[in-house]
Enzyme design. Structure first.
Site, PDB file in Angstrom:
ATOM      1  N   TYR A 101       0.855  -1.189   0.000  1.00 16.67           N
ATOM      2  CA  TYR A 101       0.000   0.000   0.000  1.00 16.67           C
ATOM      3  C   TYR A 101       0.889   1.236   0.000  1.00 16.67           C
ATOM      4  CZ  TYR A 101      -3.454   3.463   1.565  1.00 16.67           C
ATOM      5  OH  TYR A 101      -4.269   4.561   1.672  1.00 16.67           O
TER       6      TYR A 101
ATOM      7  N   ASP B 134       9.252   2.672   0.307  1.00 12.78           N
ATOM      8  CA  ASP B 134       8.167   3.345   1.007  1.00 12.78           C
ATOM      9  C   ASP B 134       8.267   2.949   2.472  1.00 12.78           C
ATOM     10  OD1 ASP B 134       5.914   4.377   2.120  1.00 12.78           O
ATOM     11  OD2 ASP B 134       4.520   3.573   0.625  1.00 12.78           O
TER      12      ASP B 134
ATOM     13  N   LYS C 106       3.753   8.760   9.344  1.00  9.89           N
ATOM     14  CA  LYS C 106       3.517   8.119  10.636  1.00  9.89           C
ATOM     15  C   LYS C 106       4.509   8.590  11.722  1.00  9.89           C
ATOM     16  CE  LYS C 106       0.594   4.744   8.531  1.00  9.89           C
ATOM     17  NZ  LYS C 106       0.660   4.006   7.290  1.00  9.89           N
TER      18      LYS C 106
HETATM   19  C1  PLP Z   1       0.068   4.521   5.886  1.00 11.03           C
HETATM   20  C2  PLP Z   1       0.865   4.323   4.644  1.00 11.03           C
HETATM   21  C3  PLP Z   1       0.822   5.236   3.570  1.00 11.03           C
HETATM   22  C4  PLP Z   1      -0.148   6.377   3.539  1.00 11.03           C
HETATM   23  O1  PLP Z   1       0.058   7.290   4.562  1.00 11.03           O
HETATM   24  P1  PLP Z   1      -1.156   8.245   5.023  1.00 11.03           P
HETATM   25  O2  PLP Z   1      -0.527   9.145   6.042  1.00 11.03           O
HETATM   26  O3  PLP Z   1      -2.214   7.345   5.550  1.00 11.03           O
HETATM   27  O4  PLP Z   1      -1.594   8.985   3.816  1.00 11.03           O
HETATM   28  C5  PLP Z   1       1.692   5.040   2.521  1.00 11.03           C
HETATM   29  N1  PLP Z   1       2.555   4.010   2.494  1.00 11.03           N
HETATM   30  C6  PLP Z   1       2.625   3.116   3.497  1.00 11.03           C
HETATM   31  C7  PLP Z   1       3.631   2.015   3.444  1.00 11.03           C
HETATM   32  C8  PLP Z   1       1.769   3.229   4.590  1.00 11.03           C
HETATM   33  O5  PLP Z   1       1.792   2.303   5.552  1.00 11.03           O
END
Ligand code: PLP
Length: 425
Positions: free
Chosen positions: A141, A236, A264
């Site tokens: 994701y 990511d 995060k």
């Molecule tokens: C949570 C997440 C996102 C998106 O971040 P948001 O702050 O929810 O927009 C993108 N990549 C990864 C790996 C994530 O876990």
């Protein structure tokens, strides 16, 4: 007002009663809880019931809820003004702290969410390489930007159709999708399309479809093939950054990406995202270069202060070793409970990230996850809520351990799980 009453009110004014879909308990039985306040490893709902929280706002709260130092830093910043829309010192301080921990990058740009970080990093990768095509993996994701909302795909490199309504097929035309853990398909893809590829993006420890820990050989192939074909490797690290270790995934894996995306933890519970790369790549971003990216609240001083306080505390000697110790204790206890009660479950773990899956072997690709077992997770989730333990409300989501979790929290949780499993037999 009770949880129930808030939930009824919420559904009238918020679509599905929530502002982010997985909060709606569609994957587990029961109604969502409404939380009123939190401290450390616990939070309390509107019914006044207290829980040990293993979801922790989906990862940002590595120090636990309402960490006093993070709150003090945020309040101090807020007292000096909540937003300037002009340069301010805390952006520089957080950038310096970030780069000190991620010495494989030279510059960083702050944005307001993980989605925005990844979306911007992809634009930059395309602008910097002059190529359009990107490659992602099923089950990874990367936020909800249009061109990244594709995950489906079997067989060799599907040029995917969007996962979401409202995304024109044309928007995902330049997004290729491959399964994780398949070096052969990866090599075949690069042989055919490698020279058109702007970037390969991957979660270095994929943690959005369970925890799908990759073989080193696969990640090494991602690194070598992108380098060979002039494409960029993007890690990511929105979850793994400052989570799997002080410097994120690169030093843990011994593999260095060209770009990284963050979110995060870096905001300490406030909305922050970031993307980072070398000076040469970052020179393409505006105002230096032709790739546009901007944000009214980017580098927000309150969020920067919270991020800075969080990085400072996670930078203390022994911080990640202690998380590892707690993770190992939780893992061993849950595995023993499963064995004692004859439950076929595995606990997959990387440091303070953990995932309980109801099958004997830890899967490395989404295709190897038995989706029919998610119902068992749903039962566990519901029964643990009764016992004052809160897990993420979906069996596809990982759990997070914080510095605030105590040995007692871990023991209480193991006991609650063991009692639950015992009650099933
Ligand atoms: C949570 C997440 C996102 C998106 O971040 P948001 O702050 O929810 O927009 C993108 N990549 C990864 C790996 C994530 O876990």
């Amino acid at each position: 007002m009770s949880n129930r009453q808030w939930w009824e009110r919420a559904q009238k004014v918020l679509p599905g009663g929530v502002n982010s879909p997985v909060r709606s308990f569609k994957s587990v039985p029961g109604d969502p809880l409404f939380f009123r306040k939190a401290a450390g490893s616990h939070f309390t709902d509107e019914d006044g019931k207290n829980y040990i929280d293993w979801c922790l706002s989906w990862g940002p709260l590595i120090l636990g809820h309402a960490d006093p130092d993070v709150l003090a830093a945020a309040l101090e910043a807020m007292n000096e003004g909540a937003s300037f829309g002009a340069p301010s010192r805390r952006e520089v301080l957080l950038a310096e702290a970030f780069l000190a921990r991620m010495p494989h990058f030279e510059q960083v740009r702050f944005v307001s969410s993980g989605t925005e970080a990844v979306m911007s990093a992809i634009r930059l990768a395309r602008g910097a390489t002059g190529r359009d095509l990107i490659l992602k993996f099923t089950g990874c994701y990367h936020g909800h930007a249009d061109h990244l909302l594709v995950a489906a795909g079997s067989g060799l490199a599907t040029f995917s159709t969007p996962d979401s309504a409202g995304v024109p097929a044309g928007f995902t035309e330049s997004t290729a999708v491959l399964p994780l853990d398949d070096v052969e398909k990866l090599e075949a893809f690069f042989a055919e399309h490698g020279d058109q590829l702007a970037a390969l993006i991957i979660e270095p420890f994929p943690a959005n479809a369970g925890l799908l820990i990759q073989r080193e050989e696969f990640l090494r192939a991602c690194r070598d093939l992108t380098a060979k074909h002039g494409a960029l490797l993007i890690f990511d690290e929105v979850i793994t950054g400052f989570r799997v270790g002080a410097g994120g995934a690169a030093p843990v894996l011994g593999i260095t990406p060209d770009m990284g995306t963050y979110g995060k933890i870096i905001g300490g519970g406030f909305p922050v995202g970031a993307y980072a790369a070398s000076n040469r790549i970052m020179a393409n971003i505006s105002p230096l270069g032709p790739v546009y990216q901007a944000g009214t609240l980017s580098g927000n001083p309150v969020a920067m202060a919270a991020g800075l306080a969080t990085l400072e505390k996670t930078g203390q000697p022994g911080f990640y070793e202690e998380l590892e110790r707690k993770g190992a204790k939780l893992e061993a206890g849950l595995m023993k409970a499963a064995a004692d009660q004859g439950i076929a479950a595995s606990v997959v773990r990387q440091g303070s990230l953990f995932w309980t899956v109801f099958q004997d072997e830890a899967p490395r690709a989404v295709e190897a996850v038995d989706g029919s077992k998610m119902e068992i997770y749903g039962r566990l989730h519901r029964d643990l809520i009764e016992r004052g333990v809160y897990l993420a409300p979906s069996g596809w989501e990982v759990g997070f351990i914080s510095a605030a979790h105590t040995d007692r929290d871990i023991e209480t949780t193991i006991e609650a799980v063991a009692t639950t499993w015992k009650s099933w037999s």
